[in-house]
Write a protein that holds these residues in place. Structure first.
Motif, PDB file in Angstrom:
ATOM      1  N   THR A  81       0.822  -1.208   0.000  1.00  0.00           N
ATOM      2  CA  THR A  81       0.000   0.000   0.000  1.00  0.00           C
ATOM      3  C   THR A  81       0.858   1.260   0.000  1.00  0.00           C
ATOM      4  O   THR A  81       0.529   2.262  -0.646  1.00  0.00           O
ATOM      5  CB  THR A  81      -0.928   0.006   1.234  1.00  0.00           C
ATOM      6  N   ALA A  82       1.979   1.217   0.724  1.00  0.00           N
ATOM      7  CA  ALA A  82       2.859   2.380   0.825  1.00  0.00           C
ATOM      8  C   ALA A  82       3.804   2.501  -0.361  1.00  0.00           C
ATOM      9  O   ALA A  82       4.461   3.530  -0.535  1.00  0.00           O
ATOM     10  CB  ALA A  82       3.664   2.312   2.124  1.00  0.00           C
TER      11      ALA A  82
ATOM     12  N   GLU B 196       9.370  11.397   4.121  1.00  0.00           N
ATOM     13  CA  GLU B 196       8.296  11.035   3.195  1.00  0.00           C
ATOM     14  C   GLU B 196       7.992   9.537   3.259  1.00  0.00           C
ATOM     15  O   GLU B 196       6.832   9.121   3.280  1.00  0.00           O
ATOM     16  CB  GLU B 196       8.684  11.441   1.775  1.00  0.00           C
ATOM     17  N   THR B 197       9.050   8.711   3.302  1.00  0.00           N
ATOM     18  CA  THR B 197       8.845   7.265   3.387  1.00  0.00           C
ATOM     19  C   THR B 197       8.165   6.900   4.705  1.00  0.00           C
ATOM     20  O   THR B 197       7.231   6.094   4.734  1.00  0.00           O
ATOM     21  CB  THR B 197      10.197   6.523   3.292  1.00  0.00           C
TER      22      THR B 197
ATOM     23  N   ARG C 146       6.238   8.776   6.486  1.00  0.00           N
ATOM     24  CA  ARG C 146       4.843   9.222   6.437  1.00  0.00           C
ATOM     25  C   ARG C 146       3.974   8.237   5.668  1.00  0.00           C
ATOM     26  O   ARG C 146       2.894   7.855   6.119  1.00  0.00           O
ATOM     27  CB  ARG C 146       4.763  10.612   5.798  1.00  0.00           C
ATOM     28  N   ARG C 147       4.451   7.787   4.487  1.00  0.00           N
ATOM     29  CA  ARG C 147       3.651   6.874   3.656  1.00  0.00           C
ATOM     30  C   ARG C 147       3.409   5.543   4.355  1.00  0.00           C
ATOM     31  O   ARG C 147       2.299   5.001   4.328  1.00  0.00           O
ATOM     32  CB  ARG C 147       4.357   6.638   2.314  1.00  0.00           C
TER      33      ARG C 147
ATOM     34  N   GLU D  79       1.060   6.022   7.404  1.00  0.00           N
ATOM     35  CA  GLU D  79      -0.285   6.333   6.919  1.00  0.00           C
ATOM     36  C   GLU D  79      -0.968   5.076   6.415  1.00  0.00           C
ATOM     37  O   GLU D  79      -2.155   4.841   6.686  1.00  0.00           O
ATOM     38  CB  GLU D  79      -0.190   7.382   5.811  1.00  0.00           C
ATOM     39  N   ALA D  80      -0.224   4.239   5.689  1.00  0.00           N
ATOM     40  CA  ALA D  80      -0.780   2.977   5.197  1.00  0.00           C
ATOM     41  C   ALA D  80      -1.132   2.055   6.365  1.00  0.00           C
ATOM     42  O   ALA D  80      -2.180   1.399   6.366  1.00  0.00           O
ATOM     43  CB  ALA D  80       0.225   2.299   4.267  1.00  0.00           C
TER      44      ALA D  80
END
Length: 328
Positions: free
Chosen positions: A13-14, A34-35, A37-38, A41-42
């Motif tokens: 998903t990420a 950024e990584t 966060r992704r 978040e996933a």
């Protein structure tokens, strides 16, 4: 019944590898913002959870609650609010020990080492700069329990109803004849007491009570200067936080004012010292022992079933004594 989300599903998903997702979620390696966060978040979107208690049991280790304290133990136990933390720790450690949990303390310099040891929750005592947490690699879903919000982490907020505190204290002082309430606090305590200050100011404005505020540096001279300025402005009611009771009362009487005849006084304190003073001092207590027990109970819930609330509401208590009662 839907299957439990897997690490592989989070990675897919990420848009990262399973290894990268593992690094982020387990706090094993610092990845780009950024990584991170992704991946997080996933994980949140999918409802992914690290099974820290199960992994701890499989490794044969005890279940551990980490405590991040200020670097100097002396600073914590002899500071202006020391009695709160002493009673809090007593209830907290006792509550955890009764349920077979181990409590491990560390200062800021050993914070990462503490987290890497495999704790099941992290309790933050005292005030720490936000930069401390920005540098830490924290496993996804590790509950961090604190009085202050900690950005970008799974924070369990210890919270008091500041509007209720303001209404109780300011309302009591107004009923006893106060016309000008003064909020007196220590410099640097704005992050802790800012919400209460706001609630007091709002309540005073809504109830036609004059309101002012000042800070001091905890020295006798600093407290005297703050009290001098307040009394010159016509203050007849003081609500003091983190001040040494004797220094506050002396600063008032040094000006030829009496307590409670000329100035009503309430102090934010546990009350064990204040109740034996002359006059006895009215206190607003954060009920430290009950607070410690509530946090211990939450930690037990974390290691038993992996669940925890986003917030732990806590109780306060206003104990009215001689310093805020005027004889009619």
């Amino acid at each position: 019944m839907a299957s439990r989300p897997t690490l592989a599903k989070v990675a897919l998903t990420a848009g990262v590898s399973k290894t990268t997702a593992s690094y982020v979620l387990n706090g094993q390696k610092k990845m780009s913002a950024e990584t991170t966060r992704r991946v997080k978040e996933a994980a949140r979107r999918l409802g992914y959870r690290l099974d820290s208690s199960a992994s701890g049991l499989s490794r044969g280790r005890s279940q551990v609650i980490g405590v991040l304290a200020v670097e100097s133990v002396t600073e914590l136990v002899v500071g202006a609010n020391s009695l709160f933390w002493l009673r809090f720790n007593d209830a907290f450690i006792r509550g955890c020990s009764d349920e077979g949990l181990v409590v491990s303390f560390a200062g800021e310099r050993r914070a990462q080492e503490l987290i890497d040891s495999g704790i099941d929750a992290l309790l933050v005592l005292g005030n720490h700069a936000t930069e401390v947490f920005e540098e830490l690699r924290v496993p996804f879903g590790l509950p961090i329990i604190s009085l202050d919000p900690i950005p970008r982490h799974d924070n369990v907020q210890l919270s008091y109803d500041n509007d209720a505190i303001a209404a109780a204290v300011a309302g009591h002082l107004r009923d006893e004849g106060c016309t000008h309430l003064h909020w007196l606090s220590v410099k640097g305590s704005e992050r802790v007491f800012g919400p209460l200050h706001t609630s007091l100011e709002r309540w005073a404005a809504a109830n036609d009570l004059e309101f002012s505020t000042s800070t001091h540096d905890s020295t006798p001279e600093g407290i005297q200067r703050a009290i001098d300025a307040a009394l010159e402005a016509g203050v007849d009611g003081v609500f003091s936080a983190l001040g040494i009771p004797r220094l506050v009362t002396e600063a008032i009487t040094n000006r030829g004012k009496s307590i409670p005849g000329d100035v009503l006084l309430v102090m934010q304190a546990e009350g064990l010292v204040e109740q034996s003073m002359t006059p006895s001092i009215s206190t607003m207590s954060y009920r430290s022992f009950d607070c410690g027990k509530a946090v211990a109970d939450m930690c037990v819930g974390v290691v038993r079933d992996g669940s925890h609330p986003a917030e732990i509401p806590l109780e306060f208590e206003l104990i009215v004594r001689e310093s805020s009662l005027r004889t009619v």
